[in-house]
Every structure is written in structure tokens, then in C-alpha cells.
Design a protein around this motif. Structure first.
Motif, PDB file in Angstrom:
ATOM      1  N   ASP A   1       0.840  -1.210   0.000  1.00 34.96           N
ATOM      2  CA  ASP A   1       0.000   0.000   0.000  1.00 34.96           C
ATOM      3  C   ASP A   1       0.870   1.254   0.000  1.00 34.96           C
ATOM      4  N   ARG A   2       1.893   1.210   0.817  1.00 32.44           N
ATOM      5  CA  ARG A   2       2.772   2.383   0.901  1.00 32.44           C
ATOM      6  C   ARG A   2       3.419   2.664  -0.465  1.00 32.44           C
ATOM      7  N   MET A   3       3.887   1.615  -1.104  1.00 32.20           N
ATOM      8  CA  MET A   3       4.558   1.811  -2.395  1.00 32.20           C
ATOM      9  C   MET A   3       3.568   2.226  -3.483  1.00 32.20           C
ATOM     10  N   ARG A   4       2.332   1.712  -3.379  1.00 29.10           N
ATOM     11  CA  ARG A   4       1.289   2.144  -4.329  1.00 29.10           C
ATOM     12  C   ARG A   4       1.070   3.643  -4.171  1.00 29.10           C
ATOM     13  N   GLY A   5       0.959   4.058  -2.906  1.00 30.76           N
ATOM     14  CA  GLY A   5       0.739   5.478  -2.607  1.00 30.76           C
ATOM     15  C   GLY A   5       1.862   6.343  -3.136  1.00 30.76           C
ATOM     16  N   ASP A   6       3.068   5.813  -3.121  1.00 27.81           N
ATOM     17  CA  ASP A   6       4.236   6.580  -3.584  1.00 27.81           C
ATOM     18  C   ASP A   6       4.471   6.421  -5.082  1.00 27.81           C
ATOM     19  N   GLY A   7       3.579   5.733  -5.745  1.00 30.08           N
ATOM     20  CA  GLY A   7       3.737   5.545  -7.188  1.00 30.08           C
ATOM     21  C   GLY A   7       4.855   4.579  -7.566  1.00 30.08           C
ATOM     22  N   ARG A   8       5.240   3.706  -6.634  1.00 28.51           N
ATOM     23  CA  ARG A   8       6.317   2.766  -6.957  1.00 28.51           C
ATOM     24  C   ARG A   8       5.807   1.366  -7.297  1.00 28.51           C
ATOM     25  N   LEU A   9       4.498   1.171  -7.130  1.00 24.25           N
ATOM     26  CA  LEU A   9       3.943  -0.146  -7.449  1.00 24.25           C
ATOM     27  C   LEU A   9       2.854   0.069  -8.471  1.00 24.25           C
ATOM     28  N   TYR A  10       2.938  -0.572  -9.609  1.00 22.80           N
ATOM     29  CA  TYR A  10       1.912  -0.356 -10.635  1.00 22.80           C
ATOM     30  C   TYR A  10       1.341  -1.668 -11.132  1.00 22.80           C
ATOM     31  N   GLU A  11       0.109  -1.545 -11.589  1.00 26.98           N
ATOM     32  CA  GLU A  11      -0.611  -2.733 -12.015  1.00 26.98           C
ATOM     33  C   GLU A  11      -0.319  -3.011 -13.485  1.00 26.98           C
ATOM     34  N   ALA A  12      -0.055  -4.248 -13.791  1.00 26.41           N
ATOM     35  CA  ALA A  12       0.211  -4.634 -15.179  1.00 26.41           C
ATOM     36  C   ALA A  12      -0.651  -5.851 -15.487  1.00 26.41           C
ATOM     37  N   PHE A  13      -0.894  -6.085 -16.756  1.00 21.65           N
ATOM     38  CA  PHE A  13      -1.921  -7.071 -17.111  1.00 21.65           C
ATOM     39  C   PHE A  13      -1.467  -8.117 -18.126  1.00 21.65           C
ATOM     40  N   GLU A  14      -0.232  -8.059 -18.536  1.00 22.81           N
ATOM     41  CA  GLU A  14       0.198  -9.015 -19.569  1.00 22.81           C
ATOM     42  C   GLU A  14       0.073 -10.452 -19.053  1.00 22.81           C
ATOM     43  N   THR A  15      -0.365 -11.320 -19.919  1.00 25.82           N
ATOM     44  CA  THR A  15      -0.392 -12.744 -19.559  1.00 25.82           C
ATOM     45  C   THR A  15       1.021 -13.292 -19.739  1.00 25.82           C
ATOM     46  N   PRO A  16       1.312 -14.450 -19.132  1.00 28.32           N
ATOM     47  CA  PRO A  16       2.640 -15.037 -19.330  1.00 28.32           C
ATOM     48  C   PRO A  16       2.959 -15.226 -20.810  1.00 28.32           C
ATOM     49  N   GLY A  17       1.954 -15.592 -21.589  1.00 22.34           N
ATOM     50  CA  GLY A  17       2.166 -15.795 -23.028  1.00 22.34           C
ATOM     51  C   GLY A  17       2.562 -14.488 -23.711  1.00 22.34           C
ATOM     52  N   GLU A  18       1.898 -13.423 -23.368  1.00 25.59           N
ATOM     53  CA  GLU A  18       2.207 -12.115 -23.968  1.00 25.59           C
ATOM     54  C   GLU A  18       3.625 -11.668 -23.584  1.00 25.59           C
TER      55      GLU A  18
ATOM     56  N   VAL B   1      21.949 -12.569  -7.174  1.00 22.26           N
ATOM     57  CA  VAL B   1      22.574 -11.240  -7.299  1.00 22.26           C
ATOM     58  C   VAL B   1      21.595 -10.201  -7.872  1.00 22.26           C
ATOM     59  N   THR B   2      20.879 -10.551  -8.937  1.00 19.42           N
ATOM     60  CA  THR B   2      19.946  -9.573  -9.530  1.00 19.42           C
ATOM     61  C   THR B   2      18.798  -9.265  -8.567  1.00 19.42           C
ATOM     62  N   ASN B   3      18.326 -10.305  -7.866  1.00 20.58           N
ATOM     63  CA  ASN B   3      17.294 -10.052  -6.850  1.00 20.58           C
ATOM     64  C   ASN B   3      17.778  -9.028  -5.839  1.00 20.58           C
ATOM     65  N   THR B   4      19.034  -9.170  -5.461  1.00 22.36           N
ATOM     66  CA  THR B   4      19.572  -8.253  -4.452  1.00 22.36           C
ATOM     67  C   THR B   4      19.504  -6.816  -4.950  1.00 22.36           C
ATOM     68  N   ALA B   5      19.851  -6.616  -6.223  1.00 21.39           N
ATOM     69  CA  ALA B   5      19.809  -5.258  -6.769  1.00 21.39           C
ATOM     70  C   ALA B   5      18.406  -4.677  -6.622  1.00 21.39           C
ATOM     71  N   THR B   6      17.400  -5.445  -7.008  1.00 23.48           N
ATOM     72  CA  THR B   6      16.038  -4.898  -6.924  1.00 23.48           C
ATOM     73  C   THR B   6      15.621  -4.748  -5.457  1.00 23.48           C
ATOM     74  N   GLN B   7      16.056  -5.668  -4.632  1.00 27.62           N
ATOM     75  CA  GLN B   7      15.656  -5.585  -3.214  1.00 27.62           C
ATOM     76  C   GLN B   7      16.241  -4.348  -2.542  1.00 27.62           C
ATOM     77  N   ILE B   8      17.441  -3.975  -2.969  1.00 31.40           N
ATOM     78  CA  ILE B   8      18.052  -2.764  -2.393  1.00 31.40           C
ATOM     79  C   ILE B   8      17.171  -1.556  -2.691  1.00 31.40           C
ATOM     80  N   GLN B   9      16.664  -1.498  -3.934  1.00 27.37           N
ATOM     81  CA  GLN B   9      15.795  -0.361  -4.270  1.00 27.37           C
ATOM     82  C   GLN B   9      14.458  -0.411  -3.543  1.00 27.37           C
ATOM     83  N   ILE B  10      13.930  -1.610  -3.390  1.00 26.78           N
ATOM     84  CA  ILE B  10      12.627  -1.707  -2.700  1.00 26.78           C
ATOM     85  C   ILE B  10      12.797  -1.314  -1.232  1.00 26.78           C
ATOM     86  N   MET B  11      13.895  -1.766  -0.637  1.00 27.53           N
ATOM     87  CA  MET B  11      14.142  -1.392   0.764  1.00 27.53           C
ATOM     88  C   MET B  11      14.216   0.124   0.886  1.00 27.53           C
ATOM     89  N   SER B  12      14.911   0.720  -0.046  1.00 26.27           N
ATOM     90  CA  SER B  12      15.059   2.167   0.035  1.00 26.27           C
ATOM     91  C   SER B  12      13.708   2.851  -0.205  1.00 26.27           C
TER      92      SER B  12
END
Ligand code: GLU
Length: 443
Positions: free
Chosen positions: A89-106, A209-220
Motif C-alpha cells: 500500500d505504501r509503495m502504491r501510494g508513492d507511485g512505486r507499485l503499478y498494475e500490469a496485465f500481460e499474460t505469461p504468453g504475452e 545477485v539480480t534479486n539483491t539489486a532490486t531488493q536494495i531499491q525496494i528497501m530504500s
């Protein structure tokens, strides 16, 4: 300012049994916490209700207990869903979480197109340009999932194993944090847990390693500093082949069933990949005291399960009777014979289970091993052997008599008698063994 208390965690998903690869992660995190007098958390990453199972969680605890890797706290992600929702919720409020709709096939199609054009297969953020109307329609039609909007800058940290790392966030897809069906995914749960629980050091495999990169940004984005991260190399088989093919046979329970001793396994795992020789230690605490993460390198680490057997044998040889007396008693060895039994057998086993073979040989007699040309000699010798019980002097008295009667000496005398009495080519000193043998072989 006082140093923060060291907090580490081992975070397996209870979707299968622990294997040697998991053990390396568990052990390193455990050692870091124990060496620093800190806290070690066992965290069950069980947000996937379909694949997570109570029996695997039980098996994980049982394996950790078998190894002596104690934990100070247990956490389960499935009990913390409200925390993950609050962070979302917090990240949605800050515009950091967005809804996407692509199917796995797309998504797959998009990736293929990008690859065909020689571009990296990074999510194109098409969802960000959808109108509210389009989103409503797509939500009704197929439901949406939620992605974290990465800040497309470089993400940098000094890795405890790999050294300074820098990853361009633009080369990474915005990670999906919540699935269409509402399931919270590992990245979000892990970030919230690591920050909520005050985790100070995260050691995990280099596949993260790549997860860590994204996790650092999410933590921040959630207003937190990140813990120190270290990524150990992945294990390969003895020829450098991926271990994953053989994981089925390298689960901790299989190793336990094969008689591998926990301290043999831990002593090996604590050093493998560090350039330091593997040395047997008596307790996990001793391993922790000597542990040095900075000695580990980035190169894949070769692991040969066959090395665990001699190490187990060496470990067993180092044990006093008191450490194995329960097993020996369980075989039915009478109290007055246990000391002798252990001193005779300890150098001739590579697993505890093999003690049973020796006791069977002693009580039931061996299947004699006699070369055809020795048969008359052995028959003559056995006639000179008194009936049990045998004494300390039985072997020397008997072989002395056989020597006088047959004229044989040295190997020609002793070997056929050893083979006849034990059914084996090698084994304990016969003088020591004889008093434990309760039957005369019949040939
Ligand atoms: N459940 C994750 C895994 O087993 C944990 C990774 C991590 O340590 O963050 O891969």
C-alpha cells in the motif's frame, strides 16, 4: 554508536527437502550469527500455498536439528501477509507499485521479439501508459499483477564475497511483487522481513545477485537501509557439472540415511570454496569461531559427495566410547565388552551402521573366505583352535601351535586364518579381535 547486533537468517521455501546447496547457505548464515554472538532466524518462505507443505517445514527443522544448527527464532511468511500488504500500500501510494496485465504468453512473446532485435528482454513498462478505462477493462477481463517501478539508475553495493558490484537497473525488468491471484511473491516478502526483523547480513547463492539489486531499491523505497549482502558461489559436481541434476541424491536426508555424520558434512561445507583445507571439527561452534567469509571466492565450488565418506570415517575414529555407546548398546553389545568393541571396530568402519556388521560377525560368525589351496591348511588350523570364549592370548597361542604343526609362518600363516575367522581381507588386529569372536567358523 554501539555496533548493531548481528542478525542473520536462513530462508528456505518448504517446497522440498534441504540439499547440500541450501546447507551451505544455512551454515554460513548460522556461523556469522554465532561468531558474532548474534541472532539466527529460521524463516520459512511459505507464501506459495500450493507448493509449501507442513511436512517439508518439519523436515527442514529436523535436518537443522540433526546438524546442530540451532535457531533463535522461527518465522513463517504465511503469518505475515498483513505486513506485506501494508508495504505494498505504501509503495502504491508513492507511485512505486503499478498494475500490469500481460499474460505469461504475452510476456514471452515480447521477450522473444526483443531478443530477435538484439535487445535485452526487459519488461517494456507498457502498463504504465494504460488509461484508467483500459485498466478497468483488463482487470475485469483477466486480473492484474503488481510490479515495482525500478528507479533506472545504477544499483551499487560492496558484496561480502564478490566485492564491489554495480548493476544497471535499466537492464532489469520491474519485478512482480504481487501476482494476479493476490499471492505475495518472494521479493516483497523477503524485503519486508529482512527490514522488519533487523537482518544485518544476508548470505545467499550467487543466483540471487539480480534479486539483491532490486531488493536494495525496494528497501530504500520503504525507507530502509539495506543489510550487507554476500553471494557465495554455487556448488558443482566433481567435474564442474551443475549439481542440480543430482539434487535428488544429495538431500540432507539421503546423506543422513547413507550414514554421513553431521560434523563431517559441516566441516566440509564450512571450508569448501575458501581455499582453506577441510579440517574436521568436533562442533559447529568451533567452525563458527574460525569462519571467515572473505576467504571465499566467486568461482564455482566443486563438491564431491564421495569425499564425505572418508571424512565420516575419520570423524568416527576421533570419537570416545561415550559418544557412540548408545549405538553400541543398541546392537546388544554387553557393557563389559563395549570398550574393547569400540577400540577394535573404530578404525574399520566408515559409518556408524557398519558397527552392526562387525557385531553380527562376532556373534554369528563370519562366512569364511578361504582360497581353495588353503583349505586343508585352514581345516587343520581350526582343529587346533579351542572352542570360544577366546581370551587375549588365544590368537598368539593358536597361531604358535599352527606354526609348529604346519611349518607355515608370516603372511602365509596369518592371512588365511584372518580370512577364515572374519571373511574379510582387512580388519582389526586379530589378537584384539579374537576375544570378541563368539563362534568358531565351520568349513
Ligand atoms: N526462499 C529463498 C530461496 O530459498 C530465499 C532466498 C534468500 O535468502 O533471500 O532461494
Amino acid at each position: 554508536m554501539p555496533e548493531p547486533v548481528t542478525v542473520t537468517r536462513f530462508a528456505p521455501s518448504p517446497t522440498g527437502y534441504l540439499h547440500v546447496g541450501n546447507l551451505r547457505t544455512a551454515l554460513m548464515n548460522w556461523m556469522i550469527a554465532r561468531k558474532a554472538g548474534g541472532t539466527f532466524i529460521l524463516r520459512l518462505d511459505d507464501t506459495d500455498p500450493e507448493r509449501s507443505r507442513g511436512e517439508y517445514a518439519d523436515a527442514i527443522r529436523e535436518d537443522m536439528e540433526w546438524l546442530g544448527l540451532t535457531w533463535d527464532r522461527e518465522e513463517r511468511q504465511s503469518a505475515r501477509l498483513d505486513r506485506y500488504m501494508a508495504a505494498a500500500d505504501r509503495m502504491r501510494g508513492d507511485g512505486r507499485l503499478y498494475e500490469a496485465f500481460e499474460t505469461p504468453g504475452e510476456l514471452d512473446l515480447k521477450r522473444k521479439k526483443q531478443l530477435n532485435m538484439g535487445r535485452p528482454p526487459v519488461y517494456d513498462r507498457a502498463a504504465l501508459s494504460l488509461s484508467e478505462q483500459e485498466k478497468d477493462r483488463l482487470r475485469d477481463e483477466r486480473g492484474g499483477h503488481w510490479r515495482f517501478k525500478l528507479d533506472q539508475s545504477r544499483i551499487e553495493w560492496t558484496d561480502g564475497v564478490l566485492g564491489p558490484l554495480s548493476i544497471d537497473a535499466a537492464s532489469v525488468s520491474d519485478p512482480v511483487l504481487i501476482r494476479g491471484d493476490g499471492q505475495v511473491l518472494y521479493t516483497l516478502a523477503s524485503v519486508v522481513d529482512d527490514t522488519d526483523m533487523g537482518v544485518t547480513h544476508v548470505v545467499r547463492g550467487s543466483d540471487h545477485v539480480t534479486n539483491t539489486a532490486t531488493q536494495i531499491q525496494i528497501m530504500s523505497a520503504l525507507g530502509h537501509d539495506h543489510p550487507s549482502f554476500a553471494h557465495h558461489s554455487l556448488l558443482t559436481g566433481p567435474q564442474g557439472e551443475p549439481l542440480s541434476k543430482r539434487l535428488g541424491t544429495l538431500s540432507l536426508r539421503d546423506l543422513r540415511a547413507a550414514g554421513i555424520e553431521p560434523m563431517a558434512l559441516l566441516s566440509m561445507m564450512a571450508r569448501l570454496g575458501s581455499g582453506q583445507a577441510v579440517d574436521l571439527r568436533a562442533t559447529p561452534e568451533e567452525l563458527a569461531a574460525e569462519f571467515d567469509l572473505s576467504a571465499f571466492g566467486a568461482a564455482p565450488t566443486r563438491f564431491d559427495v564421495a569425499d564425505l565418506t572418508p571424512l565420516t570415517g575419520n570423524y568416527l575414529q576421533s570419537l570416545p566410547l561415550s559418544a557412540v555407546e548408545d549405538d553400541i548398546a543398541a546392537l546388544g553389545v554387553p557393557a563389559e565388552l563395549r570398550e574393547r568393541f569400540w577400540s577394535v571396530v573404530r578404525d574399520n568402519i566408515s559409518t556408524r551402521a557398519e558397527m552392526a556388521d562387525w557385531w553380527a560377525l562376532m556373534t554369528k560368525g563370519a562366512e569364511p573366505m578361504i582360497d581353495a589351496e588353503d583349505r586343508p591348511f585352514v581345516a587343520e588350523a581350526l582343529d587346533l583352535l579351542p572352542d570360544p570364549p577366546f581370551a587375549d592370548t588365544t590368537w598368539s597361542d593358536w597361531t604358535g601351535r599352527v606354526k609348529d604343526a604346519t611349518g607355515r609362518k608370516g603372511k602365509m600363516l596369518f592371512m588365511p586364518l584372518r580370512h577364515a575367522m572374519t571373511g574379510r581381507r582387512n580388519g582389526p588386529d586379530m589378537g584384539d579381535l579374537m576375544p570378541l569372536l563368539q563362534r568358531k567358523p565351520r568349513i
